[in-house]
Design a protein around this motif. Structure first.
Motif, PDB file in Angstrom:
ATOM      1  N   LYS A 102      40.685  50.659  38.713  1.00  0.00           N
ATOM      2  CA  LYS A 102      40.689  52.131  38.945  1.00  0.00           C
ATOM      3  C   LYS A 102      38.699  51.881  39.361  1.00  0.00           C
ATOM      4  O   LYS A 102      37.759  52.634  39.598  1.00  0.00           O
ATOM      5  CB  LYS A 102      41.291  52.977  39.083  1.00  0.00           C
ATOM      6  N   GLU A 113      35.670  50.976  41.220  1.00  0.00           N
ATOM      7  CA  GLU A 113      34.945  52.200  41.762  1.00  0.00           C
ATOM      8  C   GLU A 113      33.861  52.380  41.476  1.00  0.00           C
ATOM      9  O   GLU A 113      32.437  52.874  41.919  1.00  0.00           O
ATOM     10  CB  GLU A 113      35.750  53.794  41.839  1.00  0.00           C
ATOM     11  N   ALA A 151      42.671  48.071  43.960  1.00  0.00           N
ATOM     12  CA  ALA A 151      41.150  47.860  43.010  1.00  0.00           C
ATOM     13  C   ALA A 151      41.366  47.052  42.749  1.00  0.00           C
ATOM     14  O   ALA A 151      40.174  46.825  42.676  1.00  0.00           O
ATOM     15  CB  ALA A 151      41.368  49.002  42.237  1.00  0.00           C
TER      16      ALA A 151
END
Length: 211
Positions: A26, A30, A107
């Motif tokens: 994750k 990001e 992800a």
């Protein structure tokens, strides 16, 4: 008693590693490699930073494990080729598997995409070796189906590129899909519809009945 303690310790380690890898996927997806920190990954995992370093001493080691994990998941999905009776079953099942990976590991897919777009500083060796061998094997199988007249004479390499691009779009451009879906993620029924349509469009495009 000793065996029970060892098994318990082994299970705890596996659970913590899984938790860390999920959080790392994750954060890397990001923030990118440069923006990710071990502290941020520890915070997302809900573990002390010291625990994170116990399992993965460096950010580079953790990143490599994340990329290696999604790569192995993709390779495992391709086993349907070897266990199929022909292009309808083999390519159709592969499309389904890749769509499901995009659904369950978005992800990880984004991390992979970012790595490749930056000229694969970590995974270049895998691309040149493992992926190259895997691709050549799938190409040979597809060419055998073409030679048998079981599908149209298309370029196998570009067929694989199309499958990868289409299925991974649902992960890498998930935000765009959600936006066009009234701001909501695809639900179970919509995922099944997407899988059915992608499979049908690609199979019919190579002269194979999807049914």
């Amino acid at each position: 008693m000793a065996d029970t303690a060892r098994n318990r310790k082994k299970n705890i380690r596996a659970e913590n590693e899984a938790l860390i890898l999920q959080a790392a996927e994750k954060v890397f997806a990001e923030a990118g490699y440069g923006g990710a920190t071990m502290q941020l990954i520890a915070d997302v995992a809900g573990l002390p930073k010291a625990n994170l370093h116990y399992y993965f001493p460096t950010k580079d080691e953790l990143y490599r494990r994340v990329v290696e994990t999604i790569f192995q998941i993709w390779l495992d999905a391709a086993n349907v080729f070897e266990n199929s009776d022909g292009p309808a079953e083999g390519i159709g099942a592969y499309i389904d598997a890749k769509m499901e990976i995009s659904r369950r590991h978005p992800a990880g897919s984004k991390v992979w995409a970012s790595e490749v777009m930056h000229r694969a500083p970590v995974i270049q060796e895998w691309l040149e070796s493992t992926l190259n061998v895997w691709t050549d094997g799938r190409i040979a199988l597809i060419e055998s189906w073409i030679a048998e007249g079981r599908m149209d004479p298309v370029d196998p390499r570009h067929l694989l590129y199309m499958i990868w691009a289409t299925t991974q779009h649902y992960a890498d451009f998930g935000h765009q899909i959600e936006t066009l879906n009234n701001g909501a993620p695809l639900d179970d029924a919509q995922w099944e519809t997407a899988k059915t349509n992608v499979r049908r469009i690609i199979l019919k495009g190579i002269g194979v009945s999807p049914d």
